[in-house]
Motif scaffolding. Structure first.
Motif, PDB file in Angstrom:
ATOM      1  N   ALA A  24       0.805  -1.219   0.000  1.00 29.14           N
ATOM      2  CA  ALA A  24       0.000   0.000   0.000  1.00 29.14           C
ATOM      3  C   ALA A  24       0.841   1.273   0.000  1.00 29.14           C
ATOM      4  O   ALA A  24       0.568   2.188  -0.782  1.00 29.14           O
ATOM      5  CB  ALA A  24      -0.977  -0.012   1.175  1.00 29.14           C
ATOM      6  N   PRO A  25       1.877   1.404   0.858  1.00 30.85           N
ATOM      7  CA  PRO A  25       2.680   2.631   0.832  1.00 30.85           C
ATOM      8  C   PRO A  25       3.383   2.845  -0.509  1.00 30.85           C
ATOM      9  O   PRO A  25       3.447   3.971  -1.013  1.00 30.85           O
ATOM     10  CB  PRO A  25       3.698   2.423   1.961  1.00 30.85           C
ATOM     11  N   GLN A  26       3.901   1.763  -1.102  1.00 33.15           N
ATOM     12  CA  GLN A  26       4.563   1.873  -2.401  1.00 33.15           C
ATOM     13  C   GLN A  26       3.563   2.257  -3.484  1.00 33.15           C
ATOM     14  O   GLN A  26       3.872   3.061  -4.370  1.00 33.15           O
ATOM     15  CB  GLN A  26       5.253   0.546  -2.768  1.00 33.15           C
ATOM     16  N   ALA A  27       2.364   1.690  -3.410  1.00 33.79           N
ATOM     17  CA  ALA A  27       1.323   2.025  -4.393  1.00 33.79           C
ATOM     18  C   ALA A  27       0.962   3.494  -4.307  1.00 33.79           C
ATOM     19  O   ALA A  27       0.790   4.167  -5.329  1.00 33.79           O
ATOM     20  CB  ALA A  27       0.089   1.152  -4.162  1.00 33.79           C
ATOM     21  N   LYS A  28       0.862   4.024  -3.098  1.00 36.53           N
ATOM     22  CA  LYS A  28       0.530   5.445  -2.937  1.00 36.53           C
ATOM     23  C   LYS A  28       1.647   6.320  -3.511  1.00 36.53           C
ATOM     24  O   LYS A  28       1.370   7.347  -4.153  1.00 36.53           O
ATOM     25  CB  LYS A  28       0.294   5.785  -1.474  1.00 36.53           C
ATOM     26  N   LYS A  29       2.896   5.936  -3.290  1.00 35.53           N
ATOM     27  CA  LYS A  29       4.013   6.718  -3.836  1.00 35.53           C
ATOM     28  C   LYS A  29       3.954   6.751  -5.358  1.00 35.53           C
ATOM     29  O   LYS A  29       4.172   7.789  -5.985  1.00 35.53           O
ATOM     30  CB  LYS A  29       5.350   6.136  -3.371  1.00 35.53           C
ATOM     31  N   VAL A  30       3.650   5.597  -5.962  1.00 41.82           N
ATOM     32  CA  VAL A  30       3.555   5.525  -7.421  1.00 41.82           C
ATOM     33  C   VAL A  30       2.409   6.409  -7.916  1.00 41.82           C
ATOM     34  O   VAL A  30       2.562   7.173  -8.875  1.00 41.82           O
ATOM     35  CB  VAL A  30       3.356   4.063  -7.876  1.00 41.82           C
ATOM     36  N   LEU A  31       1.248   6.316  -7.260  1.00 50.89           N
ATOM     37  CA  LEU A  31       0.097   7.113  -7.675  1.00 50.89           C
ATOM     38  C   LEU A  31       0.325   8.605  -7.431  1.00 50.89           C
ATOM     39  O   LEU A  31      -0.122   9.438  -8.224  1.00 50.89           O
ATOM     40  CB  LEU A  31      -1.162   6.649  -6.955  1.00 50.89           C
ATOM     41  N   SER A 124      -3.143  -1.553  -3.402  1.00 54.26           N
ATOM     42  CA  SER A 124      -2.178  -2.650  -3.511  1.00 54.26           C
ATOM     43  C   SER A 124      -1.507  -2.553  -4.864  1.00 54.26           C
ATOM     44  O   SER A 124      -2.004  -1.899  -5.787  1.00 54.26           O
ATOM     45  CB  SER A 124      -2.873  -4.012  -3.336  1.00 54.26           C
ATOM     46  N   MET A 125      -0.347  -3.189  -4.989  1.00 58.26           N
ATOM     47  CA  MET A 125       0.422  -3.040  -6.225  1.00 58.26           C
ATOM     48  C   MET A 125       1.280  -4.267  -6.482  1.00 58.26           C
ATOM     49  O   MET A 125       1.816  -4.880  -5.557  1.00 58.26           O
ATOM     50  CB  MET A 125       1.325  -1.795  -6.133  1.00 58.26           C
ATOM     51  N   VAL A 126       1.407  -4.621  -7.756  1.00 56.56           N
ATOM     52  CA  VAL A 126       2.350  -5.643  -8.197  1.00 56.56           C
ATOM     53  C   VAL A 126       3.136  -5.072  -9.373  1.00 56.56           C
ATOM     54  O   VAL A 126       2.714  -4.109 -10.012  1.00 56.56           O
ATOM     55  CB  VAL A 126       1.636  -6.953  -8.619  1.00 56.56           C
ATOM     56  N   THR A 127       4.293  -5.674  -9.637  1.00 52.31           N
ATOM     57  CA  THR A 127       5.106  -5.288 -10.784  1.00 52.31           C
ATOM     58  C   THR A 127       4.962  -6.348 -11.866  1.00 52.31           C
ATOM     59  O   THR A 127       5.110  -7.545 -11.595  1.00 52.31           O
ATOM     60  CB  THR A 127       6.588  -5.156 -10.387  1.00 52.31           C
ATOM     61  N   LYS A 128       4.647  -5.914 -13.091  1.00 50.45           N
ATOM     62  CA  LYS A 128       4.497  -6.836 -14.214  1.00 50.45           C
ATOM     63  C   LYS A 128       5.325  -6.287 -15.369  1.00 50.45           C
ATOM     64  O   LYS A 128       4.935  -5.317 -16.021  1.00 50.45           O
ATOM     65  CB  LYS A 128       3.031  -6.982 -14.616  1.00 50.45           C
ATOM     66  N   GLY A 129       6.493  -6.874 -15.588  1.00 51.80           N
ATOM     67  CA  GLY A 129       7.368  -6.418 -16.665  1.00 51.80           C
ATOM     68  C   GLY A 129       7.804  -4.987 -16.437  1.00 51.80           C
ATOM     69  O   GLY A 129       8.341  -4.637 -15.381  1.00 51.80           O
ATOM     70  N   SER A 130       7.552  -4.131 -17.405  1.00 53.42           N
ATOM     71  CA  SER A 130       7.971  -2.731 -17.314  1.00 53.42           C
ATOM     72  C   SER A 130       6.914  -1.847 -16.668  1.00 53.42           C
ATOM     73  O   SER A 130       7.044  -0.618 -16.672  1.00 53.42           O
ATOM     74  CB  SER A 130       8.288  -2.195 -18.720  1.00 53.42           C
ATOM     75  N   ASN A 131       5.886  -2.471 -16.078  1.00 54.39           N
ATOM     76  CA  ASN A 131       4.772  -1.699 -15.520  1.00 54.39           C
ATOM     77  C   ASN A 131       4.526  -1.992 -14.047  1.00 54.39           C
ATOM     78  O   ASN A 131       4.839  -3.083 -13.554  1.00 54.39           O
ATOM     79  CB  ASN A 131       3.473  -2.008 -16.281  1.00 54.39           C
ATOM     80  N   TYR A 132       3.981  -0.997 -13.368  1.00 56.25           N
ATOM     81  CA  TYR A 132       3.326  -1.211 -12.085  1.00 56.25           C
ATOM     82  C   TYR A 132       1.840  -1.421 -12.364  1.00 56.25           C
ATOM     83  O   TYR A 132       1.263  -0.758 -13.229  1.00 56.25           O
ATOM     84  CB  TYR A 132       3.461   0.011 -11.171  1.00 56.25           C
ATOM     85  N   VAL A 133       1.215  -2.326 -11.637  1.00 54.39           N
ATOM     86  CA  VAL A 133      -0.234  -2.509 -11.710  1.00 54.39           C
ATOM     87  C   VAL A 133      -0.795  -2.237 -10.320  1.00 54.39           C
ATOM     88  O   VAL A 133      -0.560  -2.995  -9.380  1.00 54.39           O
ATOM     89  CB  VAL A 133      -0.614  -3.931 -12.184  1.00 54.39           C
TER      90      VAL A 133
END
Length: 203
Positions: A24-31, A124-133
């Motif tokens: 969650a914290p990483q997802a917020k930073k990305v957003l 929530s967040m996952v990494t898929k290849g060159s993207n964050y989801v």
């Protein structure tokens, strides 16, 4: 332009349950970073294509400045200046003037997540290849119950946004994203773009 699947919902739920709390914290930073780029005060523009729950599709361009936007397809043009919305439909040659509610704003603006993620959603967040989801899951009943945003890891620009609303899933693909200096007048109705249209005030 009215804005499916149980399988997609289940897959996202299964895949993200184990990482929701930690990411969650990483997802917020990305957003936060993405929202800063997309929501630049000077303005941004992009091409988009939308697949609606009823299997209809549309494509066109969108310009955004703060909470203002203008979306244009071959079938319709929508201007929103932060309060009033003008919706032109080519098949009827009419412009409906409204003050849209929250759900209607979310339906029309693919970048609604800029403010949506800040409160009332679990991230929530996952990494898929060159993207964050990044997945937003509503903590209680909301017009948008779930949103899945695919974001390029190097540019922080979103390439796909999926929204789950009462009608089902809407999928929006984004391309040709650009930062621009946009005049505020762009987001007010321009009769030159539909000179013969009948204006119907529904406010």
């Amino acid at each position: 332009m009215k804005i499916h699947t149980i399988l997609i919902t289940l897959l996202w739920g299964i895949g993200l349950t184990s990482v929701a709390q930690n990411s969650a914290p990483q997802a917020k930073k990305v957003l936060d970073k993405t929202a800063g780029i997309v929501g630049k005060k000077s303005g941004t523009s992009a091409n988009f294509s939308i697949a609606f729950p009823n299997s209809s599709k549309a494509s066109g361009t969108i310009s955004i400045k703060g909470n203002k936007f203008k979306a244009k397809t071959s079938e319709a043009i929508v201007w929103y200046n932060g309060k009033t919305q003008w919706s032109y439909m080519a098949d009827t040659d009419e412009v409906n003037v409204t003050t849209p509610n929250k759900e209607e704003q979310n339906t029309m603006n693919p970048y609604t997540f800029i403010n949506l993620y800040r409160t009332g959603y679990d991230l929530s967040m996952v990494t898929k290849g060159s993207n964050y989801v990044v997945t937003l899951q509503a903590q209680k009943k909301q017009p948008v119950q779930q949103m899945v945003i695919t974001i390029n890891r190097s540019t922080s620009i979103p390439s796909q946004i999926k929204m789950l609303q009462s009608q089902g899933w809407t999928t929006i693909n984004i391309s040709n994203f650009q930062s621009k200096n946009l005049a505020d007048g762009l987001f007010n109705f321009n009769q030159k773009e539909c000179p013969t249209a009948e204006i119907i005030d529904l406010r």
